[in-house]
Design a protein around this motif. Structure first.
Motif, PDB file in Angstrom:
ATOM      1  N   LYS A   1     -10.552  -4.100   8.849  1.00  0.00           N
ATOM      2  CA  LYS A   1     -10.972  -3.348   7.660  1.00  0.00           C
ATOM      3  C   LYS A   1      -9.945  -2.266   7.334  1.00  0.00           C
ATOM      4  O   LYS A   1      -9.561  -2.082   6.188  1.00  0.00           O
ATOM      5  CB  LYS A   1     -12.355  -2.727   7.898  1.00  0.00           C
ATOM      6  N   THR A   2      -9.501  -1.550   8.353  1.00  0.00           N
ATOM      7  CA  THR A   2      -8.481  -0.513   8.148  1.00  0.00           C
ATOM      8  C   THR A   2      -7.206  -1.129   7.590  1.00  0.00           C
ATOM      9  O   THR A   2      -6.627  -0.618   6.627  1.00  0.00           O
ATOM     10  CB  THR A   2      -8.180   0.233   9.468  1.00  0.00           C
TER      11      THR A   2
ATOM     12  N   ASP B   1      -7.759  -2.062   3.997  1.00  0.00           N
ATOM     13  CA  ASP B   1      -7.770  -0.877   3.132  1.00  0.00           C
ATOM     14  C   ASP B   1      -6.359  -0.349   2.882  1.00  0.00           C
ATOM     15  O   ASP B   1      -6.019   0.032   1.762  1.00  0.00           O
ATOM     16  CB  ASP B   1      -8.650   0.221   3.733  1.00  0.00           C
TER      17      ASP B   1
ATOM     18  N   ARG C   1      -6.272   1.546  -0.553  1.00  0.00           N
ATOM     19  CA  ARG C   1      -7.563   2.232  -0.649  1.00  0.00           C
ATOM     20  C   ARG C   1      -7.646   3.231   0.494  1.00  0.00           C
ATOM     21  O   ARG C   1      -7.340   2.904   1.638  1.00  0.00           O
ATOM     22  CB  ARG C   1      -8.722   1.243  -0.526  1.00  0.00           C
ATOM     23  N   GLY C   2      -8.064   4.429   0.165  1.00  0.00           N
ATOM     24  CA  GLY C   2      -8.264   5.431   1.204  1.00  0.00           C
ATOM     25  C   GLY C   2      -7.013   6.218   1.510  1.00  0.00           C
ATOM     26  O   GLY C   2      -5.919   5.957   1.010  1.00  0.00           O
ATOM     27  N   SER C   3      -7.212   7.199   2.365  1.00  0.00           N
ATOM     28  CA  SER C   3      -6.117   8.055   2.803  1.00  0.00           C
ATOM     29  C   SER C   3      -6.111   8.022   4.331  1.00  0.00           C
ATOM     30  O   SER C   3      -7.117   8.310   4.968  1.00  0.00           O
ATOM     31  CB  SER C   3      -6.366   9.472   2.289  1.00  0.00           C
ATOM     32  N   PHE C   4      -4.992   7.681   4.910  1.00  0.00           N
ATOM     33  CA  PHE C   4      -4.931   7.491   6.348  1.00  0.00           C
ATOM     34  C   PHE C   4      -3.971   8.462   6.998  1.00  0.00           C
ATOM     35  O   PHE C   4      -2.977   8.874   6.399  1.00  0.00           O
ATOM     36  CB  PHE C   4      -4.517   6.047   6.662  1.00  0.00           C
TER      37      PHE C   4
END
Length: 153
Positions: A111-112, A115, A120-123
């Motif tokens: 999933k990570t 993403d 998508r998202g901020s890591f």
């Protein structure tokens, strides 16, 4: 004796023709069995340059791998690719791995990885570094404008 060599040659040609016909039929059957909508999606993805890792993917040589990594890194630096697009291109073109395989290699969840590849998202930097490490790449600070030199007065 010449009759025997002619018969053997004819048999070889016949076998080659039958194999080619069988392969062509199996390809046509495969196309027909594929749902129409799926074919359209795959054609659209091919036109857009989207690539998928598959079990039939072949490995690339070290030289080809280094060239591919360099080309993708350059596109990333020039803003032609996003970070996620670059990671996906590296995973597919260089390693030929699926998301599941690469996620376990990089020790992150699928999933990570998905993403990140889809922006998508901020890591955190450590996650991104872990994902780019197999390609000898690291997250860093780069100039916003490429090719601009500054003068110190």
């Amino acid at each position: 004796m010449s009759d025997k060599s002619t018969i053997t040659e004819t048999a070889k040609e016949t076998i080659a023709r039958l194999r080619a016909n069988r392969q062509q039929r199996s390809e046509l059957e495969k196309e027909k069995s594929q749902p129409h909508q799926t074919r359209g999606v795959e054609e659209a993805q091919t036109k857009q340059g989207a690539k998928r890792a598959s079990k039939q993917a072949r490995g690339v040589s070290t030289v080809q791998r280094k060239k591919a990594i360099s080309a993708i890194a350059q596109k990333l630096l020039h803003g032609e690719l996003t970070q996620g697009q670059a990671l996906k291109a590296l995973r597919v073109e260089v390693l030929g791995l699926t998301q599941d395989e690469y996620a376990s290699l990089a020790k992150v969840s699928r999933k990570t990885l998905s993403d990140v590849e889809n922006d998508r998202g901020s890591f955190k930097t450590d996650i991104l570094d872990r994902l780019f490490k197999p390609f000898a790449l690291k997250v860093g600070i780069v100039p916003i404008t490429i090719g601009v030199t500054t003068r110190i007065l």
